[in-house]
Write an enzyme that holds these catalytic residues in place. Structure first.
Site, short mmCIF file in Angstrom:
data_model
loop_
_atom_site.label_atom_id
_atom_site.label_comp_id
_atom_site.label_asym_id
_atom_site.label_seq_id
_atom_site.Cartn_x
_atom_site.Cartn_y
_atom_site.Cartn_z
N ASN A 54 59.96 58.63 89.76
CA ASN A 54 58.78 58.68 90.60
C ASN A 54 58.70 60.09 91.18
O ASN A 54 59.48 60.43 92.06
CB ASN A 54 58.90 57.62 91.71
CG ASN A 54 57.77 57.70 92.72
OD1 ASN A 54 56.81 58.45 92.53
ND2 ASN A 54 57.88 56.93 93.79
N LYS A 58 56.45 61.39 92.92
CA LYS A 58 55.75 61.43 94.22
C LYS A 58 54.73 62.58 94.24
O LYS A 58 54.17 62.90 93.19
CB LYS A 58 56.77 61.49 95.37
CG LYS A 58 57.79 60.35 95.25
CD LYS A 58 58.63 60.14 96.47
CE LYS A 58 59.58 58.96 96.22
NZ LYS A 58 60.39 58.63 97.40
N HIS A 74 54.75 50.75 96.62
CA HIS A 74 55.86 51.61 97.05
C HIS A 74 55.89 51.64 98.58
O HIS A 74 54.84 51.60 99.23
CB HIS A 74 55.70 53.02 96.47
CG HIS A 74 56.92 53.86 96.68
ND1 HIS A 74 57.19 54.49 97.87
CD2 HIS A 74 57.97 54.11 95.87
CE1 HIS A 74 58.35 55.12 97.76
NE2 HIS A 74 58.85 54.90 96.56
N GLU A 105 56.21 53.95 100.58
CA GLU A 105 55.41 55.03 101.18
C GLU A 105 53.94 54.62 101.24
O GLU A 105 53.22 54.97 102.17
CB GLU A 105 55.63 56.33 100.40
CG GLU A 105 57.01 56.91 100.73
CD GLU A 105 57.71 57.64 99.60
OE1 GLU A 105 57.04 58.08 98.65
OE2 GLU A 105 58.96 57.77 99.67
N GLU A 134 63.91 48.72 96.72
CA GLU A 134 64.13 50.03 97.32
C GLU A 134 64.26 49.88 98.84
O GLU A 134 63.26 49.85 99.55
CB GLU A 134 62.94 50.96 97.01
CG GLU A 134 62.73 51.22 95.54
CD GLU A 134 62.01 52.55 95.30
OE1 GLU A 134 62.48 53.30 94.45
OE2 GLU A 134 61.01 52.84 96.00
N GLY A 172 65.27 58.92 99.89
CA GLY A 172 65.21 60.33 100.26
C GLY A 172 66.18 60.71 101.37
O GLY A 172 66.07 61.77 101.97
N SER A 207 67.97 57.07 96.69
CA SER A 207 69.06 58.07 96.57
C SER A 207 69.95 57.86 95.35
O SER A 207 71.16 58.03 95.43
CB SER A 207 69.89 58.11 97.86
OG SER A 207 69.09 58.52 98.96
P1 13P Z 1 64.84 58.96 96.25
O1 13P Z 1 65.50 58.79 94.92
O2 13P Z 1 64.37 60.36 96.51
O3 13P Z 1 65.65 58.37 97.36
O4 13P Z 1 63.46 58.10 96.19
C1 13P Z 1 63.50 56.79 95.76
C2 13P Z 1 62.10 56.31 95.57
O5 13P Z 1 61.35 56.16 96.50
C3 13P Z 1 61.67 56.06 94.19
O6 13P Z 1 60.45 55.39 94.17
#
Ligand code: 13P
Length: 249
Positions: A5, A7, A90, A92, A162, A168, A208
């Site tokens: 992803n 982003k 997601h 976010e 997740e 992150g 992560s």
């Molecule tokens: P990270 O791998 O940066 O923690 O993000 C995970 C994520 O949100 C994948 O959709």
């Protein structure tokens, strides 16, 4: 499955360059691999992936085909660009853009009915975890996200667990913990879609994931792959994660 992803990162040229590096480095081993660039880079990445088995995904979609929905992108538009998978719900999107379970369900339904594969994301916040609400949250998000779908449709969905506190932050869930929650998601799925679907549906872990922790996470019996954020933006790290997928998968 290992999905990246990306982003809100990378212009067309940068995205194409990363996709080209992945095409060069990926030998088709072990896993089904997908990348999910931002909408604006989908076309460039599709071209860069030409001839490779790496699949193209989007990070979001709207559930109507067309009309007065300023700023939104529809399934037909994504299909036109060669998109096969769509991340839906997601954290976010849920936290920053206020998407709730009802909207997430409309999107998952639309994606499935259109023949694409949704990656439905579920996961708890740190506060929810610390107050013992993890199971309640993933149960609600899973049941509501898949509401009204047939067993067959549910079986075509990919779920990504997740935990928000692990996204992150560099703080991944332990392999044992992630395996436990994903096992719990399978129990919920068994109740709503039967044992066969619960056993065969793909459930990924995200939060992560890096080359250093991928082998232990992906080696867990309930974990079928990873949804990778930060580490998917660097070809060597993403390829490093892919290379840890056990051959038996
Ligand atoms: P990270 O791998 O940066 O923690 O993000 C995970 C994520 O949100 C994948 O959709």
């Amino acid at each position: 499955m290992v999905a990246g992803n990306w982003k809100m990162n990378k212009t067309c040229a940068q995205a194409a360059a990363l996709a080209e590096e992945l095409v060069k480095g990926y030998r088709g081993e072990g896993a089904e691999v997908a990348v999910c660039p931002p909408f604006t880079a989908l076309k460039c990445v599709k071209e860069a992936l030409e001839g490779s088995s790496i699949r193209l995904g989007a990070q979001n979609v709207y559930h109507e085909d067309d009309g007065a929905f300023t700023g939104e992108v529809s399934v037909p538009m994504l299909k036109d660009l060669g998109v096969e998978l769509v991340i839906v719900g997601h954290s976010e999107r849920r936290q920053i853009f206020g998407e709730g379970d009802a909207l997430v369900n409309k999107k998952v339904t639309k994606v499935l009915k259109s023949g694409l594969t949704p990656i439905l994301c579920v996961g708890e916040t740190l506060e929810e975890r610390e107050t013992g609400k993890t199971e309640e949250v993933v149960r609600r998000q899973t049941i509501e996200g898949l509401k009204g779908l047939s067993e067959r449709e549910i079986g075509r969905t990919v779920i990504a667990y997740e935990p928000i506190w692990a996204i992150g932050t560099g703080r991944s869930a332990t392999a044992d913990d992630a395996n436990g929650i994903i096992g719990y998601i399978r129990e919920i799925l068994e109740k709503i879609a039967g044992k066969e679907t619960a056993d065969t549906i793909r459930i990924l872990y995200g939060g992560s994931v890096k080359p250093a922790n991928a082998a232990s996470l992906l080696g867990q019996p309930h974990i079928d792959g990873a949804l990778v954020g930060g580490a998917s933006l660097k070809a060597d790290e993403f390829l490093g994660i892919i290379s840890t997928i056990p051959e038996r998968r």
